[in-house]
Design a protein around this motif. Structure first.
Motif, PDB file in Angstrom:
ATOM      1  N   PRO A 215       0.831  -1.210   0.000  1.00  0.00           N
ATOM      2  CA  PRO A 215       0.000   0.000   0.000  1.00  0.00           C
ATOM      3  C   PRO A 215       0.867   1.262   0.000  1.00  0.00           C
ATOM      4  O   PRO A 215       2.044   1.225   0.360  1.00  0.00           O
ATOM      5  CB  PRO A 215      -0.785  -0.127   1.306  1.00  0.00           C
ATOM      6  N   PHE A 216       0.272   2.370  -0.413  1.00  0.00           N
ATOM      7  CA  PHE A 216       0.948   3.661  -0.341  1.00  0.00           C
ATOM      8  C   PHE A 216       1.238   3.961   1.125  1.00  0.00           C
ATOM      9  O   PHE A 216       0.347   3.882   1.973  1.00  0.00           O
ATOM     10  CB  PHE A 216       0.056   4.746  -0.941  1.00  0.00           C
ATOM     11  N   THR A 217       2.487   4.322   1.432  1.00  0.00           N
ATOM     12  CA  THR A 217       2.926   4.376   2.828  1.00  0.00           C
ATOM     13  C   THR A 217       3.233   5.791   3.293  1.00  0.00           C
ATOM     14  O   THR A 217       4.124   6.458   2.774  1.00  0.00           O
ATOM     15  CB  THR A 217       4.182   3.495   3.034  1.00  0.00           C
ATOM     16  N   PHE A 218       2.466   6.233   4.272  1.00  0.00           N
ATOM     17  CA  PHE A 218       2.769   7.452   5.022  1.00  0.00           C
ATOM     18  C   PHE A 218       3.548   7.021   6.262  1.00  0.00           C
ATOM     19  O   PHE A 218       3.116   6.122   6.977  1.00  0.00           O
ATOM     20  CB  PHE A 218       1.488   8.172   5.445  1.00  0.00           C
ATOM     21  N   MET A 219       4.688   7.668   6.524  1.00  0.00           N
ATOM     22  CA  MET A 219       5.540   7.207   7.628  1.00  0.00           C
ATOM     23  C   MET A 219       5.973   8.351   8.535  1.00  0.00           C
ATOM     24  O   MET A 219       6.364   9.428   8.074  1.00  0.00           O
ATOM     25  CB  MET A 219       6.791   6.513   7.074  1.00  0.00           C
ATOM     26  N   TYR A 220       5.884   8.092   9.831  1.00  0.00           N
ATOM     27  CA  TYR A 220       6.542   8.915  10.844  1.00  0.00           C
ATOM     28  C   TYR A 220       7.663   8.082  11.429  1.00  0.00           C
ATOM     29  O   TYR A 220       7.441   6.948  11.871  1.00  0.00           O
ATOM     30  CB  TYR A 220       5.564   9.313  11.954  1.00  0.00           C
ATOM     31  N   VAL A 281      17.978   3.693  10.047  1.00  0.00           N
ATOM     32  CA  VAL A 281      17.000   4.734   9.708  1.00  0.00           C
ATOM     33  C   VAL A 281      16.833   4.854   8.199  1.00  0.00           C
ATOM     34  O   VAL A 281      15.709   4.890   7.675  1.00  0.00           O
ATOM     35  CB  VAL A 281      17.425   6.094  10.310  1.00  0.00           C
ATOM     36  N   ALA A 282      17.943   4.922   7.473  1.00  0.00           N
ATOM     37  CA  ALA A 282      17.872   5.085   6.023  1.00  0.00           C
ATOM     38  C   ALA A 282      17.151   3.916   5.365  1.00  0.00           C
ATOM     39  O   ALA A 282      16.342   4.099   4.454  1.00  0.00           O
ATOM     40  CB  ALA A 282      19.282   5.234   5.447  1.00  0.00           C
ATOM     41  N   ASP A 283      17.433   2.698   5.829  1.00  0.00           N
ATOM     42  CA  ASP A 283      16.791   1.510   5.259  1.00  0.00           C
ATOM     43  C   ASP A 283      15.283   1.546   5.483  1.00  0.00           C
ATOM     44  O   ASP A 283      14.501   1.239   4.577  1.00  0.00           O
ATOM     45  CB  ASP A 283      17.374   0.243   5.875  1.00  0.00           C
ATOM     46  N   VAL A 284      14.868   1.900   6.698  1.00  0.00           N
ATOM     47  CA  VAL A 284      13.440   1.926   7.006  1.00  0.00           C
ATOM     48  C   VAL A 284      12.736   3.004   6.182  1.00  0.00           C
ATOM     49  O   VAL A 284      11.632   2.791   5.664  1.00  0.00           O
ATOM     50  CB  VAL A 284      13.218   2.162   8.516  1.00  0.00           C
ATOM     51  N   GLN A 285      13.370   4.167   6.020  1.00  0.00           N
ATOM     52  CA  GLN A 285      12.737   5.268   5.305  1.00  0.00           C
ATOM     53  C   GLN A 285      12.560   4.991   3.813  1.00  0.00           C
ATOM     54  O   GLN A 285      11.747   5.650   3.156  1.00  0.00           O
ATOM     55  CB  GLN A 285      13.507   6.574   5.525  1.00  0.00           C
ATOM     56  N   THR A 286      13.297   4.030   3.260  1.00  0.00           N
ATOM     57  CA  THR A 286      13.081   3.693   1.851  1.00  0.00           C
ATOM     58  C   THR A 286      11.709   3.079   1.638  1.00  0.00           C
ATOM     59  O   THR A 286      11.203   3.066   0.510  1.00  0.00           O
ATOM     60  CB  THR A 286      14.145   2.694   1.338  1.00  0.00           C
ATOM     61  N   SER A 314      16.839  11.290   2.823  1.00  0.00           N
ATOM     62  CA  SER A 314      16.199  10.182   2.139  1.00  0.00           C
ATOM     63  C   SER A 314      15.475  10.609   0.863  1.00  0.00           C
ATOM     64  O   SER A 314      14.974   9.761   0.136  1.00  0.00           O
ATOM     65  CB  SER A 314      15.201   9.489   3.077  1.00  0.00           C
ATOM     66  N   ALA A 315      15.395  11.913   0.617  1.00  0.00           N
ATOM     67  CA  ALA A 315      14.805  12.443  -0.625  1.00  0.00           C
ATOM     68  C   ALA A 315      13.364  11.988  -0.831  1.00  0.00           C
ATOM     69  O   ALA A 315      12.959  11.681  -1.947  1.00  0.00           O
ATOM     70  CB  ALA A 315      15.668  12.064  -1.827  1.00  0.00           C
ATOM     71  N   LYS A 316      12.616  11.949   0.268  1.00  0.00           N
ATOM     72  CA  LYS A 316      11.186  11.655   0.181  1.00  0.00           C
ATOM     73  C   LYS A 316      10.403  12.919   0.538  1.00  0.00           C
ATOM     74  O   LYS A 316      10.843  13.700   1.393  1.00  0.00           O
ATOM     75  CB  LYS A 316      10.806  10.527   1.150  1.00  0.00           C
ATOM     76  N   PRO A 317       9.252  13.147  -0.081  1.00  0.00           N
ATOM     77  CA  PRO A 317       8.470  14.347   0.243  1.00  0.00           C
ATOM     78  C   PRO A 317       7.981  14.327   1.686  1.00  0.00           C
ATOM     79  O   PRO A 317       7.701  13.268   2.248  1.00  0.00           O
ATOM     80  CB  PRO A 317       7.310  14.299  -0.745  1.00  0.00           C
ATOM     81  N   ILE A 318       7.884  15.522   2.277  1.00  0.00           N
ATOM     82  CA  ILE A 318       7.523  15.675   3.689  1.00  0.00           C
ATOM     83  C   ILE A 318       6.219  16.451   3.794  1.00  0.00           C
ATOM     84  O   ILE A 318       6.030  17.458   3.113  1.00  0.00           O
ATOM     85  CB  ILE A 318       8.635  16.434   4.453  1.00  0.00           C
ATOM     86  N   ASN A 334      11.784  26.856   1.810  1.00  0.00           N
ATOM     87  CA  ASN A 334      12.914  27.305   0.995  1.00  0.00           C
ATOM     88  C   ASN A 334      13.514  26.187   0.146  1.00  0.00           C
ATOM     89  O   ASN A 334      14.026  26.426  -0.948  1.00  0.00           O
ATOM     90  CB  ASN A 334      13.994  27.915   1.887  1.00  0.00           C
ATOM     91  N   SER A 335      13.467  24.966   0.671  1.00  0.00           N
ATOM     92  CA  SER A 335      14.047  23.849  -0.075  1.00  0.00           C
ATOM     93  C   SER A 335      13.065  23.219  -1.049  1.00  0.00           C
ATOM     94  O   SER A 335      13.470  22.498  -1.972  1.00  0.00           O
ATOM     95  CB  SER A 335      14.550  22.768   0.893  1.00  0.00           C
ATOM     96  N   GLY A 336      11.784  23.475  -0.830  1.00  0.00           N
ATOM     97  CA  GLY A 336      10.776  22.860  -1.688  1.00  0.00           C
ATOM     98  C   GLY A 336      10.658  21.362  -1.492  1.00  0.00           C
ATOM     99  O   GLY A 336      10.289  20.635  -2.414  1.00  0.00           O
ATOM    100  N   CYS A 337      10.955  20.882  -0.278  1.00  0.00           N
ATOM    101  CA  CYS A 337      10.991  19.434  -0.039  1.00  0.00           C
ATOM    102  C   CYS A 337       9.680  18.862   0.455  1.00  0.00           C
ATOM    103  O   CYS A 337       9.595  17.679   0.773  1.00  0.00           O
ATOM    104  CB  CYS A 337      12.109  19.092   0.946  1.00  0.00           C
ATOM    105  N   GLY A 338       8.638  19.701   0.553  1.00  0.00           N
ATOM    106  CA  GLY A 338       7.367  19.170   1.046  1.00  0.00           C
ATOM    107  C   GLY A 338       6.307  20.235   1.182  1.00  0.00           C
ATOM    108  O   GLY A 338       6.385  21.300   0.542  1.00  0.00           O
ATOM    109  N   TRP A 339       5.330  19.951   2.028  1.00  0.00           N
ATOM    110  CA  TRP A 339       4.180  20.830   2.217  1.00  0.00           C
ATOM    111  C   TRP A 339       3.958  21.110   3.701  1.00  0.00           C
ATOM    112  O   TRP A 339       4.250  20.284   4.547  1.00  0.00           O
ATOM    113  CB  TRP A 339       2.915  20.176   1.638  1.00  0.00           C
ATOM    114  N   LEU A 340       3.392  22.294   3.982  1.00  0.00           N
ATOM    115  CA  LEU A 340       3.070  22.693   5.348  1.00  0.00           C
ATOM    116  C   LEU A 340       1.565  22.732   5.528  1.00  0.00           C
ATOM    117  O   LEU A 340       0.842  23.195   4.635  1.00  0.00           O
ATOM    118  CB  LEU A 340       3.646  24.084   5.661  1.00  0.00           C
ATOM    119  N   VAL A 341       1.121  22.217   6.669  1.00  0.00           N
ATOM    120  CA  VAL A 341      -0.297  22.322   7.021  1.00  0.00           C
ATOM    121  C   VAL A 341      -0.407  22.828   8.454  1.00  0.00           C
ATOM    122  O   VAL A 341       0.538  22.698   9.233  1.00  0.00           O
ATOM    123  CB  VAL A 341      -1.033  20.971   6.891  1.00  0.00           C
TER     124      VAL A 341
END
Length: 341
Positions: A215-220, A281-286, A314-318, A334-341
């Motif tokens: 499934p599509f995975t959202f991760m904390y 950490v890096a392995d899990v975040q993949t 890890s170059a994943k969107p945040i 500033n980095s454009g690496c994700g979204w703020l809510v």
């Protein structure tokens, strides 16, 4: 001798422990270095493996009370206990110590070390990770202002009597200068660092961390503590009811048991809890498609979570739930690496 007084140290997998270890290793190539720390306890619930590495410096575990659980009184007692233990060590070894690098619990542990070091004319470099007492008193809007005024006197003394102060962001440095009335020349801005080489090999795996059947995975991923806001993720994920998706909460911490109970009340949502072995950490975040960063209101002004650079490596969107205008929000914008809510 360079004395490093660190509240956490390997085998604890937290970032501050790795900062102290990295400094001790590097400095030991040129100086006589000794590290003192309490017994390992962070994060709560983590299984600590014995350290087999031979250090190039000396390390001593000193006896003091530890409180990895989420308890304000327990944490204050922990700070007081470690501060008194470190103070005794300074008294017993004062003739050998040339300088102290201090990265420990606020406020009392910092105070007792700086106060004792001042008596013996030993310079202290104080590394500030979180702004206290504000991080504590912001949680209590009714009585917090009274407590803040009292504890602020302790912090002002500590900072003013330190030889140099390391702040982890420009905003934190400016805030300390303004509220503690410290000379600008005493503040050094050094963002927290991590060994990015452990993440670089993951670039080859981007997009291959999951199969088409998953499934599509959202991760904390990080410490599941009182300021993490993990309950927000559980409630929001359950409410949205996204199809073919899961929420992964990876890590340990004092609030993990409560988070698991909360998730069990929502059986229809696919919520998983993963352990994260040290160095993985890096392995899990993949395995993540999107990484989540919630921070409770009033916390982001005084703290930058170490998971933010780890997420970015890890170059994943945040997706971050933080207050606008503070360091975390600025980095993401500033980095454009994700979204703020």
């Amino acid at each position: 001798m360079v004395l490093i007084i660190s509240a956490v140290f390997p085998p604890e997998p937290v970032v501050s422990a790795k900062l102290s270890y990295g400094l001790a290793s590097e400095l030991s190539s040129r100086y006589n270095v000794k590290v003192i720390s309490p017994r390992p306890s962070r994060p709560f619930g983590f299984k600590f493996e014995p350290v087999t590495e031979k250090y190039t410096f000396k390390h001593k575990v000193i006896e003091s009370y530890v409180c990895p659980q989420s308890s304000h009184l327990g944490r204050l007692r922990e700070s007081y206990s470690f501060g008194k233990a470190a103070r005794r060590y300074i008294i017993e070894n004062r003739d050998e110590i040339s300088v102290i690098y201090l990265i420990t619990w606020p406020l009392f542990a910092q105070y007792y070390v700086v106060r004792e070091a001042e008596k013996h004319h030993i310079p202290v470099i104080l590394h500030v990770q979180d702004v206290y007492p504000e991080s504590l008193t912001n949680k209590y809007p009714i009585c917090g202002s009274i407590i803040n005024r009292i504890l602020l006197l302790v912090d002002k003394y500590t900072l003013k009597n330190s030889e140099a102060i390391i702040a982890i962001s420009e905003k934190m440095g400016a805030y300390l200068i303004k509220t503690r009335r410290i000379e600008n020349s005493k503040i050094y801005i050094i963002p927290n660092w991590q060994d990015e080489t452990s993440f670089y090999p993951q670039e080859e795996k981007l997009g291959s961390g999951r199969t088409g059947d998953e499934p599509f995975t959202f991760m904390y991923l990080g410490n599941i503590g009182p300021v993490a806001g993990v309950e927000l993720l559980i409630d929001a994920f359950t409410y949205d009811g996204l199809e073919n998706s899961r929420l992964v909460i990876a890590g340990s911490g004092s609030m993990k048991a409560d988070a698991i109970k909360r998730a069990r009340k929502n059986q229809e949502a696919k919520i998983e809890f993963w352990d994260v072995p040290d160095g993985k950490v890096a392995d899990v975040q993949t395995k993540a498609d999107v990484l989540l960063l919630p921070i409770r209101k009033g916390i982001s002004i005084s703290s930058i979570p170490s998971k933010l650079p780890a997420y970015m490596f890890s170059a994943k969107p945040i997706i971050a739930s933080v207050e606008n205008g503070h360091d975390i929000a600025n980095v993401i914008t500033n980095s454009g690496c994700g979204w703020l809510v």
